[in-house]
Design a protein around this motif. Structure first.
Motif, PDB file in Angstrom:
ATOM      1  N   LYS A  36       0.814  -1.214   0.000  1.00  0.00           N
ATOM      2  CA  LYS A  36       0.000   0.000   0.000  1.00  0.00           C
ATOM      3  C   LYS A  36       0.845   1.260   0.000  1.00  0.00           C
ATOM      4  O   LYS A  36       0.459   2.295   0.555  1.00  0.00           O
ATOM      5  CB  LYS A  36      -0.962   0.009   1.192  1.00  0.00           C
ATOM      6  N   ASP A  37       2.002   1.197  -0.633  1.00  0.00           N
ATOM      7  CA  ASP A  37       2.841   2.377  -0.791  1.00  0.00           C
ATOM      8  C   ASP A  37       2.683   2.855  -2.228  1.00  0.00           C
ATOM      9  O   ASP A  37       3.376   2.384  -3.136  1.00  0.00           O
ATOM     10  CB  ASP A  37       4.299   2.034  -0.481  1.00  0.00           C
ATOM     11  N   VAL A  38       1.759   3.784  -2.433  1.00  0.00           N
ATOM     12  CA  VAL A  38       1.427   4.213  -3.789  1.00  0.00           C
ATOM     13  C   VAL A  38       2.626   4.789  -4.538  1.00  0.00           C
ATOM     14  O   VAL A  38       2.788   4.517  -5.739  1.00  0.00           O
ATOM     15  CB  VAL A  38       0.242   5.201  -3.773  1.00  0.00           C
ATOM     16  N   PRO A  39       3.500   5.568  -3.897  1.00  0.00           N
ATOM     17  CA  PRO A  39       4.651   6.086  -4.662  1.00  0.00           C
ATOM     18  C   PRO A  39       5.502   4.989  -5.294  1.00  0.00           C
ATOM     19  O   PRO A  39       5.893   5.104  -6.466  1.00  0.00           O
ATOM     20  CB  PRO A  39       5.434   6.882  -3.606  1.00  0.00           C
ATOM     21  N   ALA A  78      -5.920  -0.999  -7.642  1.00  0.00           N
ATOM     22  CA  ALA A  78      -6.754   0.126  -8.059  1.00  0.00           C
ATOM     23  C   ALA A  78      -6.053   1.442  -7.747  1.00  0.00           C
ATOM     24  O   ALA A  78      -6.029   2.366  -8.566  1.00  0.00           O
ATOM     25  CB  ALA A  78      -8.111   0.058  -7.366  1.00  0.00           C
ATOM     26  N   SER A  79      -5.470   1.534  -6.545  1.00  0.00           N
ATOM     27  CA  SER A  79      -4.694   2.733  -6.202  1.00  0.00           C
ATOM     28  C   SER A  79      -3.449   2.837  -7.075  1.00  0.00           C
ATOM     29  O   SER A  79      -3.059   3.934  -7.497  1.00  0.00           O
ATOM     30  CB  SER A  79      -4.304   2.703  -4.725  1.00  0.00           C
ATOM     31  N   ALA A  80      -2.810   1.689  -7.340  1.00  0.00           N
ATOM     32  CA  ALA A  80      -1.630   1.693  -8.212  1.00  0.00           C
ATOM     33  C   ALA A  80      -1.988   2.208  -9.600  1.00  0.00           C
ATOM     34  O   ALA A  80      -1.216   2.967 -10.214  1.00  0.00           O
ATOM     35  CB  ALA A  80      -1.038   0.290  -8.301  1.00  0.00           C
ATOM     36  N   ASP A 138      -2.238  10.322   4.273  1.00  0.00           N
ATOM     37  CA  ASP A 138      -2.638  11.412   3.382  1.00  0.00           C
ATOM     38  C   ASP A 138      -2.065  11.198   1.977  1.00  0.00           C
ATOM     39  O   ASP A 138      -2.753  11.424   0.975  1.00  0.00           O
ATOM     40  CB  ASP A 138      -2.157  12.749   3.941  1.00  0.00           C
ATOM     41  N   VAL A 139      -0.804  10.771   1.904  1.00  0.00           N
ATOM     42  CA  VAL A 139      -0.191  10.485   0.602  1.00  0.00           C
ATOM     43  C   VAL A 139      -0.941   9.361  -0.099  1.00  0.00           C
ATOM     44  O   VAL A 139      -1.201   9.415  -1.306  1.00  0.00           O
ATOM     45  CB  VAL A 139       1.300  10.134   0.769  1.00  0.00           C
ATOM     46  N   ASP A 140      -1.316   8.329   0.656  1.00  0.00           N
ATOM     47  CA  ASP A 140      -2.065   7.206   0.093  1.00  0.00           C
ATOM     48  C   ASP A 140      -3.379   7.693  -0.518  1.00  0.00           C
ATOM     49  O   ASP A 140      -3.790   7.218  -1.583  1.00  0.00           O
ATOM     50  CB  ASP A 140      -2.335   6.170   1.194  1.00  0.00           C
ATOM     51  N   GLY A 141      -4.028   8.641   0.140  1.00  0.00           N
ATOM     52  CA  GLY A 141      -5.320   9.130  -0.335  1.00  0.00           C
ATOM     53  C   GLY A 141      -5.231  10.113  -1.483  1.00  0.00           C
ATOM     54  O   GLY A 141      -6.271  10.473  -2.070  1.00  0.00           O
ATOM     55  N   GLU A 142      -4.022  10.548  -1.827  1.00  0.00           N
ATOM     56  CA  GLU A 142      -3.874  11.540  -2.893  1.00  0.00           C
ATOM     57  C   GLU A 142      -4.262  11.016  -4.270  1.00  0.00           C
ATOM     58  O   GLU A 142      -4.458  11.798  -5.188  1.00  0.00           O
ATOM     59  CB  GLU A 142      -2.433  12.059  -2.930  1.00  0.00           C
ATOM     60  N   VAL A 143      -4.385   9.690  -4.411  1.00  0.00           N
ATOM     61  CA  VAL A 143      -4.758   9.149  -5.726  1.00  0.00           C
ATOM     62  C   VAL A 143      -6.123   9.660  -6.177  1.00  0.00           C
ATOM     63  O   VAL A 143      -6.420   9.701  -7.372  1.00  0.00           O
ATOM     64  CB  VAL A 143      -4.742   7.602  -5.730  1.00  0.00           C
ATOM     65  N   CYS A 144      -6.960  10.051  -5.200  1.00  0.00           N
ATOM     66  CA  CYS A 144      -8.268  10.604  -5.545  1.00  0.00           C
ATOM     67  C   CYS A 144      -8.399  12.091  -5.237  1.00  0.00           C
ATOM     68  O   CYS A 144      -9.366  12.719  -5.660  1.00  0.00           O
ATOM     69  CB  CYS A 144      -9.374   9.871  -4.779  1.00  0.00           C
TER      70      CYS A 144
END
Length: 362
Positions: free
Chosen positions: A114-117, A154-156, A282-288
């Motif tokens: 769950k590390d989107v970056p 999905a986040s990726a 917060d960074v994780d939620g930045e995808v939306c």
């Protein structure tokens, strides 16, 4: 696989084979990328190409769902589940590019879940590796990329779409985005739903454990596992999520409820995130929340999802709407896989997305 072989293979695990038009060839790539600290490393992934006459291939990047075991990643998994979406898109005529992410498949180290970056950089570098590889087969990849993914993926997919729209690669451009049953808002939707007991208890235990152990490596949430996990689980939980423990063994070793898993400090950490944990959420939620898509986009969900709260999708839609982007939400209906509606979303969503992407590419 021949086209008929692909149909039979997909149907054997409940995947929709209606979109199959061609046979496929699958390849495993090992490629250079960067880790969570921007240091050079390698990762692996799956490329699946159609057996057709096209010399320029439309590309789909698919982000797979959560796995904690290296050997369950798409490029190495022996089952249908791991590579079925890649085969589905390729058999419909696309070049399917499916990253394993960091630390899974043949990638070294431990997966930063769950590390989107890092999901974004691994996905983008996988596209670049595919662009270099595909000409060996006599083809090239078109510039436009369709991005999709399931659950974690999905986040990726959203992270990759954002990177492409922002021009982080000089060649590739995003064409459309179709995330499926994602956990886009862990802070405001997913964690509260798990703590309220609204989701599958055992799997909420697994996701909570995975999040805390993974993000402790990234963000320093605790010094000793006993601070947040009760014994006898504190002495075992980090081993369960280091990539070497099969999923069923991990689930059998964890308790049935979060109450049995977490200490008061563990509950406090999840209920009231602060410091580096809050910033990472917060960074994780930045995808939306932190970009404005300028391409066609749909959000796919399944009602009564027992693993990823549907509030994740609702919050994502609301956040995008606040930025002036009205994204349709597609309910995938009543579909299960192995008794789980969440997993059924991957099967049903892949079938719907391949049809939508095919229509957009005509």
């Amino acid at each position: 696989m021949t086209a008929q072989g692909a149909r039979t293979w997909l149907a054997s695990d409940g995947f929709d084979a209606k979109a199959v038009r061609y046979g496929v060839d699958a390849y495993r790539l090992v490629y250079r990328t960067v880790d969570t600290r921007n240091r050079m490393t390698t990762a692996s992934g799956l490329v699946v190409l159609p057996r057709n006459d096209a010399r320029r291939l439309r590309t789909v990047s698919y982000g797979h769902g959560t796995t904690s075991y290296k050997d369950d990643a798409p490029s190495v998994a022996p089952d249908v589940w791991g590579s079925a979406p890649g085969v589905t898109f390729a058999a419909a005529g696309f070049a399917a590019v499916v990253p394993d992410y960091l630390g899974l498949g043949l990638g070294p180290g431990v997966h930063p879940w769950k590390d989107v970056p890092s999901e974004t950089t691994a996905s983008l570098d996988m596209l670049r590796a595919a662009k270099q590889f595909v000409p060996r087969t006599g083809r090239t990849l078109e510039r436009q990329v369709f991005t999709t993914g399931f659950s974690q993926g999905a986040s990726a997919a959203l992270g990759l779409a954002r990177a492409l729209q922002e021009g982080q690669d000089p060649w590739f451009r995003v064409r459309a985005v179709a995330p499926i049953a994602g956990g886009y808002d862990f802070k405001g939707a997913q964690i509260p739903a798990m703590l309220r007991g609204e989701l599958h208890p055992k799997l909420s235990v697994a996701y909570s454990s995975y999040l805390l152990t993974s993000w402790n490596r990234l963000h320093g949430l605790y010094k000793k596992p006993t601070e947040v996990f009760q014994e006898p689980y504190a002495s075992k939980v980090e081993k369960y999520f280091d990539g070497t423990t099969p999923g069923q063994e991990m689930l059998q070793g964890l308790p049935d409820t979060i109450d049995e898993l977490l200490t008061p400090r563990g509950f406090e950490l999840l209920r009231k995130p602060g410091g580096s944990f809050a910033r990472a959420l917060d960074v994780d939620g930045e995808v939306c929340k932190a970009w404005t898509p300028r391409v066609p986009m749909r959000l796919y969900k399944v009602s009564k999802d027992e693993q990823a709260s549907t509030l994740n999708t609702d919050h994502c839609r609301i956040s995008l709407s606040a930025r002036g982007v009205n994204v349709p939400v597609v309910d995938l209906g009543d579909h299960t896989y192995g008794d789980f509606r969440h997993l059924g979303a991957n099967v049903a969503g892949t079938a719907r997305v391949v049809r939508w992407f095919s229509g957009l590419s005509k």
